[in-house]
Design a protein around this motif. Structure first.
Motif, PDB file in Angstrom:
ATOM      1  N   SER A   9       0.851  -1.189   0.000  1.00  0.00           N
ATOM      2  CA  SER A   9       0.000   0.000   0.000  1.00  0.00           C
ATOM      3  C   SER A   9       0.884   1.236   0.000  1.00  0.00           C
ATOM      4  CB  SER A   9      -0.909   0.017   1.235  1.00  0.00           C
ATOM      5  OG  SER A   9      -1.721   1.171   1.218  1.00  0.00           O
ATOM      6  N   LEU A  13      -1.348   5.216   5.971  1.00  0.00           N
ATOM      7  CA  LEU A  13      -2.467   5.093   6.917  1.00  0.00           C
ATOM      8  C   LEU A  13      -3.263   3.822   6.654  1.00  0.00           C
ATOM      9  CD1 LEU A  13      -4.230   8.553   7.383  1.00  0.00           C
ATOM     10  CD2 LEU A  13      -3.333   7.045   9.140  1.00  0.00           C
ATOM     11  N   GLY A  16      -1.145   0.828   7.331  1.00  0.00           N
ATOM     12  CA  GLY A  16      -0.971   0.660   8.780  1.00  0.00           C
ATOM     13  C   GLY A  16      -2.207   0.080   9.434  1.00  0.00           C
ATOM     14  N   ILE A  17      -3.377   0.542   9.002  1.00  0.00           N
ATOM     15  CA  ILE A  17      -4.630   0.035   9.569  1.00  0.00           C
ATOM     16  C   ILE A  17      -4.781  -1.460   9.261  1.00  0.00           C
ATOM     17  CG2 ILE A  17      -7.157   0.102   9.301  1.00  0.00           C
ATOM     18  CD1 ILE A  17      -6.897   3.183   9.085  1.00  0.00           C
ATOM     19  N   VAL A  21      -4.938  -4.398  12.079  1.00  0.00           N
ATOM     20  CA  VAL A  21      -6.103  -5.292  12.221  1.00  0.00           C
ATOM     21  C   VAL A  21      -5.669  -6.759  12.094  1.00  0.00           C
ATOM     22  CG1 VAL A  21      -8.260  -5.988  11.127  1.00  0.00           C
ATOM     23  CG2 VAL A  21      -7.827  -3.593  11.533  1.00  0.00           C
ATOM     24  N   LYS A  55      -5.271   1.855  -3.896  1.00  0.00           N
ATOM     25  CA  LYS A  55      -5.677   3.249  -3.675  1.00  0.00           C
ATOM     26  C   LYS A  55      -4.507   4.199  -3.956  1.00  0.00           C
ATOM     27  CE  LYS A  55      -8.834   6.062  -1.997  1.00  0.00           C
ATOM     28  NZ  LYS A  55     -10.201   6.078  -2.530  1.00  0.00           N
ATOM     29  N   GLY A  56      -4.737   5.135  -4.847  1.00  0.00           N
ATOM     30  CA  GLY A  56      -3.758   6.195  -5.092  1.00  0.00           C
ATOM     31  C   GLY A  56      -2.520   5.771  -5.865  1.00  0.00           C
ATOM     32  N   ASP A  82     -10.560   1.476  -5.185  1.00  0.00           N
ATOM     33  CA  ASP A  82     -11.792   1.945  -5.828  1.00  0.00           C
ATOM     34  C   ASP A  82     -12.380   0.835  -6.695  1.00  0.00           C
ATOM     35  OD1 ASP A  82     -11.637   4.457  -4.740  1.00  0.00           O
ATOM     36  OD2 ASP A  82     -10.405   5.234  -6.383  1.00  0.00           O
ATOM     37  N   PRO A 103     -15.596   1.501   0.799  1.00  0.00           N
ATOM     38  CA  PRO A 103     -14.649   1.891   1.850  1.00  0.00           C
ATOM     39  C   PRO A 103     -13.882   0.700   2.423  1.00  0.00           C
ATOM     40  CG  PRO A 103     -16.894   1.897   2.702  1.00  0.00           C
ATOM     41  CD  PRO A 103     -17.003   1.652   1.241  1.00  0.00           C
ATOM     42  N   LEU A 104     -12.701   1.023   2.896  1.00  0.00           N
ATOM     43  CA  LEU A 104     -11.841   0.002   3.489  1.00  0.00           C
ATOM     44  C   LEU A 104     -12.598  -0.683   4.630  1.00  0.00           C
ATOM     45  CD1 LEU A 104      -8.706  -0.698   3.205  1.00  0.00           C
ATOM     46  CD2 LEU A 104      -8.422   0.642   5.282  1.00  0.00           C
ATOM     47  N   ASP A 105     -12.661  -2.002   4.572  1.00  0.00           N
ATOM     48  CA  ASP A 105     -13.388  -2.733   5.616  1.00  0.00           C
ATOM     49  C   ASP A 105     -12.398  -3.655   6.330  1.00  0.00           C
ATOM     50  OD1 ASP A 105     -15.033  -4.256   7.181  1.00  0.00           O
ATOM     51  OD2 ASP A 105     -16.590  -4.498   5.650  1.00  0.00           O
ATOM     52  N   PRO A 106     -11.714  -3.128   7.367  1.00  0.00           N
ATOM     53  CA  PRO A 106     -10.629  -3.895   8.005  1.00  0.00           C
ATOM     54  C   PRO A 106     -11.070  -5.260   8.529  1.00  0.00           C
ATOM     55  CG  PRO A 106     -10.628  -1.629   8.766  1.00  0.00           C
ATOM     56  CD  PRO A 106     -11.891  -1.812   8.004  1.00  0.00           C
ATOM     57  N   ASP A 107     -12.266  -5.346   9.126  1.00  0.00           N
ATOM     58  CA  ASP A 107     -12.717  -6.630   9.681  1.00  0.00           C
ATOM     59  C   ASP A 107     -12.928  -7.663   8.580  1.00  0.00           C
ATOM     60  OD1 ASP A 107     -12.622  -5.559  12.185  1.00  0.00           O
ATOM     61  OD2 ASP A 107     -14.744  -4.984  12.229  1.00  0.00           O
TER      62      ASP A 107
ATOM     63  N   PHE B 254      -4.698   5.275  14.381  1.00  0.00           N
ATOM     64  CA  PHE B 254      -4.274   5.906  13.122  1.00  0.00           C
ATOM     65  C   PHE B 254      -5.128   7.156  12.877  1.00  0.00           C
ATOM     66  CE2 PHE B 254      -2.699   1.642  12.678  1.00  0.00           C
ATOM     67  CZ  PHE B 254      -1.481   1.821  12.049  1.00  0.00           C
ATOM     68  N   LYS B 332     -14.637   1.217   7.262  1.00  0.00           N
ATOM     69  CA  LYS B 332     -15.888   0.761   7.881  1.00  0.00           C
ATOM     70  C   LYS B 332     -15.604   0.499   9.355  1.00  0.00           C
ATOM     71  CE  LYS B 332     -18.870  -1.301   4.450  1.00  0.00           C
ATOM     72  NZ  LYS B 332     -19.362  -2.541   3.851  1.00  0.00           N
TER      73      LYS B 332
END
Lengths: 143, 394
Positions: A9, A13, A16-17, A21, A55-56, A82, A103-107, B254, B332
Motif C-alpha cells: 500500500s 495510513l 498501517g490500519i 487489524v 488506492k492512489g 476503488d 470503503p476500506l473494511d478492516p474486519d 491511526f 468501515k
C-alpha cells in the motif's frame, strides 16, 4: 520467521490500519510501500497471502500488480481500492470475492485473509522460492 | 501531464525515503523486532490511566530539567508541559501572552518589586505569562498573543522569542541530551488558507535546539491518545482551544482524518466583546469565572456569550459533517465511536450538553456512541503528547 502476509500500500495510513487489524487477529505481516519492495518481500517470505491496495497508485503500477498476480497463482491475493480499479483485477485470475472495493473494511479483510490462510490452495502448496523469484523477475521485467 | 507525473513520483519518493528513515527500513514488519516497541506502547498505555496533577507556574520558580519524555502543548491561550512522575502525570502551565512596557529604570524597579516575569529586548520590557494578563487588566487593554488562530502570529515579530521565554519558564534543557519531546501541532485549517508547515518547523527547530529529540502530534490525535486507550484509540478527539478547534478521527490509533477550524474561544470572546462594547480580555475573564450554559443568561454579556458559544458549536459540528461526508478515507467501523471534548473552551458547565444537543440535529456518516468530556480538559493534549513521546522513548 517469514511473514505469512505481505501488504502493498502506498498509503501509510491504510496500510498501517490493515497491518494493525491483522496483528489483532494474530497474523504477522509485512507492509511495503513500493511495488518492487513488495516483490522482494514476496520472494524473501514466500507468503500465503498478498494484499494489494490499489488506492492512489499510478496506472503503470496497476499493470505491474496485474503482472504480479499471474506470478502468484498459488498464493492468496486480495485486491483493495476503488471499485473501478479492483474490478479490472477479476480478469487477472483473482476471484470476485477477493476484490474488495472501498470503503476500506478492516474486519472483512482480516476474515478473508484468515479464510485464505486456512484454504487448501494456499495451505498445501507452499511457494517454491526459486520458481517464484524467477516468475516475479519475469513479470516485473527485471531480467 | 508528464511533468505532473514526475513531480508526483518525486514527492512519493521523498515521502517514502522519509518514512523509511522514520520507521527504520523499506518494509515495516509486525514481527518479533517490534517487541520493544510494544513494550513502550504498553508503558505509554499505563501512563494514560494516570491522573494529571496540574500547577500554574509560580513567578520566580525555576524551570525543571526534565528526565524522561516530555509532552508540550503550545496553544493559543496556554503553554502546558507534561511529564510522568511516578503515580501521576505532572503538568505545568503558563499563559501564552505578553505585554510590552517601554524600558526605563522606573518600570524595571516596579517590575522587579512586583516579581513580574519579564525579559528585555531592545527598547522594551516584555512582560510574559500570567503577569501579562494582570497588566492588561490593569490598563483595561488586551494582552498580546504570539499565537493567533492556533498558529504563530504573523502580526507579532517577537512571537517566537516570547514563546521561547515562556517555554523556558516551564522546562529547562533535558538532563539527558536527546530526550524525546512531543509537541502538539494543529490540523490544517478547514476554513482558512494558513498552513501549519511553518509553525511546525519553527517549533521543531527551537525544541531541537534545547537538546530534545522533537516529534509532533496532531492536537486532536493527542486528545485521542490521552483519553481513548480503553476504546482502542478509536473515536473522535476534539480540542476546543483559544484560537482553534482541532478535530481528529482516529481508528486503532491511526489519525484517519485531521483538520481544524480557526473559530474557537477567542472568537467567542471577541464577538461578545464587540457586541457589548467591552475588551475581549475582560470577557474572557468573565467567561472563565461565571459562564454556565445550563442556566438562563442573566445579563447582556451572558446572553452574548450563550449566543456565540452555540454558534461556535454549530460551526464545529457543521465542519465535521462536511469533512466526514466528503472523504473516502474513513474505514468501515463496526461499532459506534465516542467523541471526546477537551480544551479550555470545552470546560464551561453545559458545553457538553450544548454539543450533544446540536449533534442530534446533524447527520454524520459514522455512528456516535456518546460525547464525553476529557478527564482534565485543559491538559489532555499535553498528556496525549507525553504518551506519544513515551512510545518513542527507549
Amino acid at each position: 520467521m517469514p511473514s505469512q502476509v505481505i501488504i502493498f500500500s502506498t498509503d501509510s495510513l491504510r496500510g498501517g490500519i490493515i497491518q494493525e487489524v491483522l496483528k489483532r487477529s494474530g497474523l504477522e505481516s509485512l507492509l511495503a510501500g513500493r511495488v518492487l519492495e513488495a516483490g522482494q518481500a514476496i520472494v524473501d517470505n514466500a507468503p500465503r497471502v498478498v494484499i494489494f491496495d490499489t488506492k492512489g497508485i499510478f496506472p503503470d503500477e496497476i499493470n505491474l500488480l496485474k503482472n504480479l498476480c499471474h506470478a502468484l497463482r498459488d498464493t492468496g491475493v486480495l485486491v483493495l481500492g476503488d471499485r473501478s480499479i479492483v474490478d479490472t483485477f477479476s480478469g487477472e485470475g483473482i476471484q470476485n470475492g477477493l476484490c474488495l472495493s472501498d470503503p476500506l473494511d478492516p474486519d472483512l479483510i482480516a476474515s478473508k485473509v484468515k479464510q485464505m490462510i486456512l484454504s487448501p490452495k494456499t495451505k498445501e502448496k507452499p511457494l517454491q522460492r526459486d520458481d517464484l523469484e524467477s516468475d516475479l523477475k519475469q513479470f516485473l521485467k527485471l531480467d | 501531464m508528464a511533468d505532473e507525473r514526475d513531480f508526483l513520483s518525486e514527492q512519493r519518493e521523498r515521502f517514502e525515503t522519509f518514512k523509511g528513515q522514520a520507521l527504520g527500513g523499506d518494509t515495516q514488519s509486525t514481527g518479533e523486532s517490534d517487541e520493544k516497541a510494544d513494550e513502550q506502547i504498553e508503558k505509554a498505555k499505563e501512563a494514560s490511566e494516570k491522573p494529571v496533577m496540574a500547577e500554574e507556574k509560580e513567578i520566580g520558580e525555576g524551570a525543571e530539567s526534565p528526565k524522561g519524555p516530555v509532552g508540550l502543548d503550545i496553544g493559543t491561550s496556554h503553554i502546558v508541559a507534561a511529564q510522568e512522575k511516578g503515580t501521576h502525570i505532572h503538568a505545568v502551565k503558563q499563559l501564552n501572552a505578553f505585554f510590552t512596557v517601554p524600558k526605563s529604570k522606573f518600570s524595571r524597579s516596579i517590575l522587579n518589586k512586583n516579581q513580574v516575569m519579564y525579559y528585555e529586548r531592545e527598547n522594551s520590557f516584555y512582560v510574559i505569562g500570567y503577569s501579562a494578563e494582570s497588566f492588561a487588566n490593569m490598563f483595561n487593554m488586551n494582552n498580546r498573543k504570539p499565537i493567533k488562530g492556533g498558529l504563530l502570529s504573523s502580526d507579532e515579530e517577537e512571537g517566537l522569542s516570547v514563546i521561547q521565554a515562556i517555554v523556558n519558564t516551564l522546562i529547562g534543557k533535558p538532563r539527558n541530551f536527546g530526550e524525546p519531546l512531543c509537541f502538539v501541532i494543529p490540523g490544517e485549517p478547514f476554513d482558512g488558507r494558513d498552513s501549519v508547515v511553518y509553525h511546525e518547523s519553527v517549533i521543531n527547530r527551537f525544541v531541537g535546539g534545547m537538546g530534545y529529540s522533537p516529534i509532533s502530534i496532531n492536537e486532536g490525535m493527542a486528545v485521542v491518545m490521552s483519553e481513548l486507550s480503553a476504546d482502542d484509540y478509536t473515536g473522535i478527539g476534539i480540542s476546543m482551544g483559544g484560537g482553534m478547534c482541532n478535530v481528529c478521527l482516529s481508528y486503532l490509533s491511526f489519525p484517519v482524518i485531521t483538520y481544524s477550524i480557526q473559530t474557537a474561544g477567542d472568537y467567542v470572546d471577541s464577538m461578545t466583546g464587540r457586541a457589548v462594547g467591552e475588551p475581549a480580555t475582560k470577557i474572557k475573564g468573565i467567561k472563565e469565572q461565571e459562564l454556565d450554559l445550563t442556566k438562563e443568561p442573566k445579563d447582556r454579556i451572558m446572553t452574548a456569550l450563550h449566543i456565540f458559544y452555540e454558534e461556535l458549536i454549530f460551526r464545529l459540528l457543521q465542519s465535521l459533517q462536511r469533512v466526514l461526508t466528503s472523504t473516502d478515507k474513513i474505514p468501515k467501523i463496526s461499532n459506534p465511536i465516542p467523541i471526546i471534548l477537551s480544551g479550555g473552551t470545552a470546560t464551561p458547565n453545559g458545553c457538553k450538553e450544548s454539543f450533544e444537543k446540536v449533534l442530534r440535529s446533524i447527520k454524520l456518516p459514522v455512528e456516535i456512541s456518546g460525547v464525553r468530556l476529557a478527564g482534565d480538559p485543559l491538559n489532555a493534549p499535553a498528556k496525549g503528547a507525553l504518551i506519544m513521546a513515551m512510545t518513542e522513548a527507549g
